[in-house]
Write a protein that holds these residues in place. Structure first.
Motif, PDB file in Angstrom:
ATOM      1  N   GLY A 109      -0.186 -12.497  10.490  1.00  0.00           N
ATOM      2  CA  GLY A 109       0.533 -12.930  11.751  1.00  0.00           C
ATOM      3  C   GLY A 109       2.014 -12.420  12.260  1.00  0.00           C
ATOM      4  O   GLY A 109       2.134 -12.796  13.168  1.00  0.00           O
ATOM      5  N   LYS A 110       2.433 -11.443  10.955  1.00  0.00           N
ATOM      6  CA  LYS A 110       3.779 -11.256  11.463  1.00  0.00           C
ATOM      7  C   LYS A 110       4.724  -9.337  11.945  1.00  0.00           C
ATOM      8  O   LYS A 110       2.882  -9.063  11.399  1.00  0.00           O
ATOM      9  N   GLU A 111       4.651  -9.973  11.859  1.00  0.00           N
ATOM     10  CA  GLU A 111       4.893  -7.580  12.358  1.00  0.00           C
ATOM     11  C   GLU A 111       6.583  -7.306  11.438  1.00  0.00           C
ATOM     12  O   GLU A 111       7.803  -8.243  12.244  1.00  0.00           O
ATOM     13  N   ILE A 112       6.689  -6.478  10.951  1.00  0.00           N
ATOM     14  CA  ILE A 112       7.474  -5.891  10.215  1.00  0.00           C
ATOM     15  C   ILE A 112       8.360  -4.454  11.061  1.00  0.00           C
ATOM     16  O   ILE A 112       7.015  -3.621  11.001  1.00  0.00           O
ATOM     17  N   GLN A 113       9.451  -3.668  11.147  1.00  0.00           N
ATOM     18  CA  GLN A 113       9.392  -2.251  12.064  1.00  0.00           C
ATOM     19  C   GLN A 113      10.277  -1.599  10.411  1.00  0.00           C
ATOM     20  O   GLN A 113      10.799  -1.750  10.006  1.00  0.00           O
ATOM     21  N   TYR A 114      10.140  -0.635   9.960  1.00  0.00           N
ATOM     22  CA  TYR A 114      10.753   0.495   9.407  1.00  0.00           C
ATOM     23  C   TYR A 114      11.476   0.913   9.822  1.00  0.00           C
ATOM     24  O   TYR A 114      10.824   1.672  10.991  1.00  0.00           O
ATOM     25  N   GLN A 115      12.648   1.003   9.274  1.00  0.00           N
ATOM     26  CA  GLN A 115      13.762   2.500   9.368  1.00  0.00           C
ATOM     27  C   GLN A 115      12.974   3.858  10.071  1.00  0.00           C
ATOM     28  O   GLN A 115      12.522   4.492  11.237  1.00  0.00           O
ATOM     29  N   ASP A 116      12.473   4.378   8.930  1.00  0.00           N
ATOM     30  CA  ASP A 116      11.786   5.359   8.863  1.00  0.00           C
ATOM     31  C   ASP A 116      10.362   5.622   7.213  1.00  0.00           C
ATOM     32  O   ASP A 116      10.731   3.696   6.904  1.00  0.00           O
ATOM     33  N   MET A 117       9.442   6.474   7.050  1.00  0.00           N
ATOM     34  CA  MET A 117       8.384   6.654   6.003  1.00  0.00           C
ATOM     35  C   MET A 117       9.330   5.556   4.314  1.00  0.00           C
ATOM     36  O   MET A 117       8.998   5.733   3.940  1.00  0.00           O
ATOM     37  N   ALA A 118      10.403   6.804   4.481  1.00  0.00           N
ATOM     38  CA  ALA A 118      10.633   6.271   3.217  1.00  0.00           C
ATOM     39  C   ALA A 118      11.024   5.450   2.305  1.00  0.00           C
ATOM     40  O   ALA A 118      10.723   4.486   2.208  1.00  0.00           O
ATOM     41  N   SER A 119      11.812   4.220   3.511  1.00  0.00           N
ATOM     42  CA  SER A 119      11.714   2.791   3.828  1.00  0.00           C
ATOM     43  C   SER A 119      10.305   1.511   3.411  1.00  0.00           C
ATOM     44  O   SER A 119      10.639   1.341   2.160  1.00  0.00           O
ATOM     45  N   LEU A 120       9.302   2.303   4.405  1.00  0.00           N
ATOM     46  CA  LEU A 120       8.249   2.122   3.797  1.00  0.00           C
ATOM     47  C   LEU A 120       7.463   2.404   3.068  1.00  0.00           C
ATOM     48  O   LEU A 120       6.822   1.066   1.996  1.00  0.00           O
ATOM     49  N   MET A 121       7.740   3.678   2.362  1.00  0.00           N
ATOM     50  CA  MET A 121       7.585   3.883   1.227  1.00  0.00           C
ATOM     51  C   MET A 121       8.150   3.255  -0.414  1.00  0.00           C
ATOM     52  O   MET A 121       7.153   3.239  -1.220  1.00  0.00           O
ATOM     53  N   ASN A 122       8.938   2.828   0.008  1.00  0.00           N
ATOM     54  CA  ASN A 122       9.981   1.962  -1.048  1.00  0.00           C
ATOM     55  C   ASN A 122       9.461   0.994  -0.904  1.00  0.00           C
ATOM     56  O   ASN A 122       8.972  -0.188  -2.166  1.00  0.00           O
ATOM     57  N   ALA A 123       9.126  -0.131   0.310  1.00  0.00           N
ATOM     58  CA  ALA A 123       8.448  -0.893   0.198  1.00  0.00           C
ATOM     59  C   ALA A 123       7.822  -1.445  -0.456  1.00  0.00           C
ATOM     60  O   ALA A 123       7.007  -1.771  -1.398  1.00  0.00           O
ATOM     61  N   ARG A 124       6.886  -0.079  -0.185  1.00  0.00           N
ATOM     62  CA  ARG A 124       5.027  -0.205  -0.960  1.00  0.00           C
ATOM     63  C   ARG A 124       4.986  -0.059  -2.565  1.00  0.00           C
ATOM     64  O   ARG A 124       5.095  -0.966  -3.236  1.00  0.00           O
ATOM     65  N   ASN A 125       5.554   0.820  -3.179  1.00  0.00           N
ATOM     66  CA  ASN A 125       6.754   0.831  -4.250  1.00  0.00           C
ATOM     67  C   ASN A 125       7.204  -0.840  -5.314  1.00  0.00           C
ATOM     68  O   ASN A 125       6.771  -0.566  -6.388  1.00  0.00           O
ATOM     69  N   VAL A 126       7.682  -1.274  -4.372  1.00  0.00           N
ATOM     70  CA  VAL A 126       8.540  -2.248  -4.711  1.00  0.00           C
ATOM     71  C   VAL A 126       7.761  -3.407  -4.980  1.00  0.00           C
ATOM     72  O   VAL A 126       7.153  -4.412  -6.177  1.00  0.00           O
ATOM     73  N   MET A 127       6.459  -3.306  -3.980  1.00  0.00           N
ATOM     74  CA  MET A 127       5.737  -4.424  -3.549  1.00  0.00           C
ATOM     75  C   MET A 127       4.542  -4.338  -5.337  1.00  0.00           C
ATOM     76  O   MET A 127       3.789  -4.974  -5.578  1.00  0.00           O
ATOM     77  N   ARG A 128       4.059  -2.898  -5.201  1.00  0.00           N
ATOM     78  CA  ARG A 128       3.098  -2.566  -6.407  1.00  0.00           C
ATOM     79  C   ARG A 128       3.566  -2.640  -7.461  1.00  0.00           C
ATOM     80  O   ARG A 128       2.921  -3.298  -7.879  1.00  0.00           O
ATOM     81  N   ASP A 129       5.004  -2.435  -7.475  1.00  0.00           N
ATOM     82  CA  ASP A 129       5.235  -2.809  -9.216  1.00  0.00           C
ATOM     83  C   ASP A 129       5.374  -4.251  -8.985  1.00  0.00           C
ATOM     84  O   ASP A 129       5.504  -4.533 -10.615  1.00  0.00           O
TER      85      ASP A 129
END
Length: 74
Positions: free
Chosen positions: A27-47
């Motif tokens: 039920g939440k929505e987040i808008q990332y600035q660019d693909m690099a930010s999105l991929m960084n968030a993915r890496n942090v979550m995955r780690d």
């Protein structure tokens, strides 16, 4: 640690695969600035998920484990 969930990681991975910067989950929505930010968030979550034992490590290779064999005729 932020306490990420596998559901959040899956939502980010779907966004990356589709090329969108908007991620929706629980039920939440987040808008990332660019693909690099999105991929960084993915890496942090995955780690974090790997460190907490909630996700299996891929050994640094996102495509999985590879085996190489060499054969020769004598």
């Amino acid at each position: 640690m932020a306490g990420f969930t596998v559901t959040q990681l899956e939502a980010i991975e779907k966004a990356i695969a589709s090329g969108t910067l908007k991620v929706r989950y629980d039920g939440k929505e987040i808008q990332y600035q660019d693909m690099a930010s999105l991929m960084n968030a993915r890496n942090v979550m995955r780690d974090e998920l790997i460190a907490n034992g909630l996700l299996a490590s891929t050994g640094g290779n996102a495509r999985g484990v590879s085996t190489v064999a060499e054969f020769c005729r004598d």
